[in-house]
Design a protein around this motif. Structure first.
Motif, short mmCIF file in Angstrom:
data_model
loop_
_atom_site.label_atom_id
_atom_site.label_comp_id
_atom_site.label_asym_id
_atom_site.label_seq_id
_atom_site.Cartn_x
_atom_site.Cartn_y
_atom_site.Cartn_z
N PRO A 47 0.81 -1.22 0.00
CA PRO A 47 0.00 0.00 0.00
C PRO A 47 0.85 1.28 0.00
O PRO A 47 0.52 2.25 -0.69
CB PRO A 47 -0.83 -0.10 1.28
N PHE A 48 1.94 1.29 0.75
CA PHE A 48 2.80 2.47 0.76
C PHE A 48 3.42 2.67 -0.62
O PHE A 48 3.45 3.79 -1.14
CB PHE A 48 3.91 2.32 1.82
N GLN A 49 3.89 1.60 -1.23
CA GLN A 49 4.50 1.69 -2.56
C GLN A 49 3.49 2.17 -3.60
O GLN A 49 3.81 2.97 -4.48
CB GLN A 49 5.10 0.34 -2.97
N GLN A 50 2.25 1.70 -3.49
CA GLN A 50 1.20 2.15 -4.41
C GLN A 50 0.89 3.63 -4.22
O GLN A 50 0.65 4.35 -5.19
CB GLN A 50 -0.06 1.31 -4.20
N THR A 51 0.90 4.08 -2.99
CA THR A 51 0.65 5.49 -2.71
C THR A 51 1.75 6.37 -3.28
O THR A 51 1.49 7.42 -3.88
CB THR A 51 0.49 5.73 -1.19
N LEU A 54 1.21 6.58 -6.95
CA LEU A 54 0.09 7.47 -7.26
C LEU A 54 0.51 8.94 -7.19
O LEU A 54 0.23 9.72 -8.09
CB LEU A 54 -1.06 7.21 -6.29
N PHE A 55 1.21 9.31 -6.12
CA PHE A 55 1.68 10.68 -6.00
C PHE A 55 2.69 11.02 -7.09
O PHE A 55 2.68 12.12 -7.64
CB PHE A 55 2.28 10.93 -4.61
N LEU A 67 -5.74 15.46 -7.14
CA LEU A 67 -5.53 14.41 -6.14
C LEU A 67 -5.72 14.98 -4.74
O LEU A 67 -6.38 14.37 -3.90
CB LEU A 67 -4.13 13.81 -6.29
N MET A 71 -8.72 14.20 -1.79
CA MET A 71 -8.39 13.80 -0.42
C MET A 71 -8.97 14.78 0.60
O MET A 71 -8.70 14.66 1.79
CB MET A 71 -6.87 13.71 -0.26
#
Length: 84
Positions: A47-51, A54-55, A67, A71
């Motif tokens: 999940p951290f890597q995906q975030t 995304l950023f 984005l 949020m």
């Protein structure tokens, strides 16, 4: 951004600077042990890597403002980084 937040480099930096890792403990999800190792495990997580990805994409594509708004942040948050 992904180059800057390379997992191996980030983990190495957290190990070299445990004071920084300790300050990040407060941001771990609930029900997560509040330890430096937990911070490192989180940085390695999918999940951290995906975030980060995304950023990175939003930053590269100039879509950071959208984005940030999605949020719940004000539009000016993304424009600081050149987003539209």
């Amino acid at each position: 951004m992904r180059d800057t937040l390379d997992t191996a480099a980030l983990v190495a930096a957290l190990r070299r600077h445990p004071d920084v890792a300790q300050r990040l403990v407060q941001f771990l999800p609930e029900n997560t042990p509040k330890t430096i190792e937990a911070v490192i495990d989180h940085v390695r997580s999918a999940p951290f890597q995906q975030t980060v990805a995304l950023f990175d994409h939003a930053l590269q594509a100039g879509e950071l403002t959208g984005l940030m708004v999605s949020m719940g942040l004000p539009p000016s948050t993304g424009s600081v980084f050149g987003g539209t």
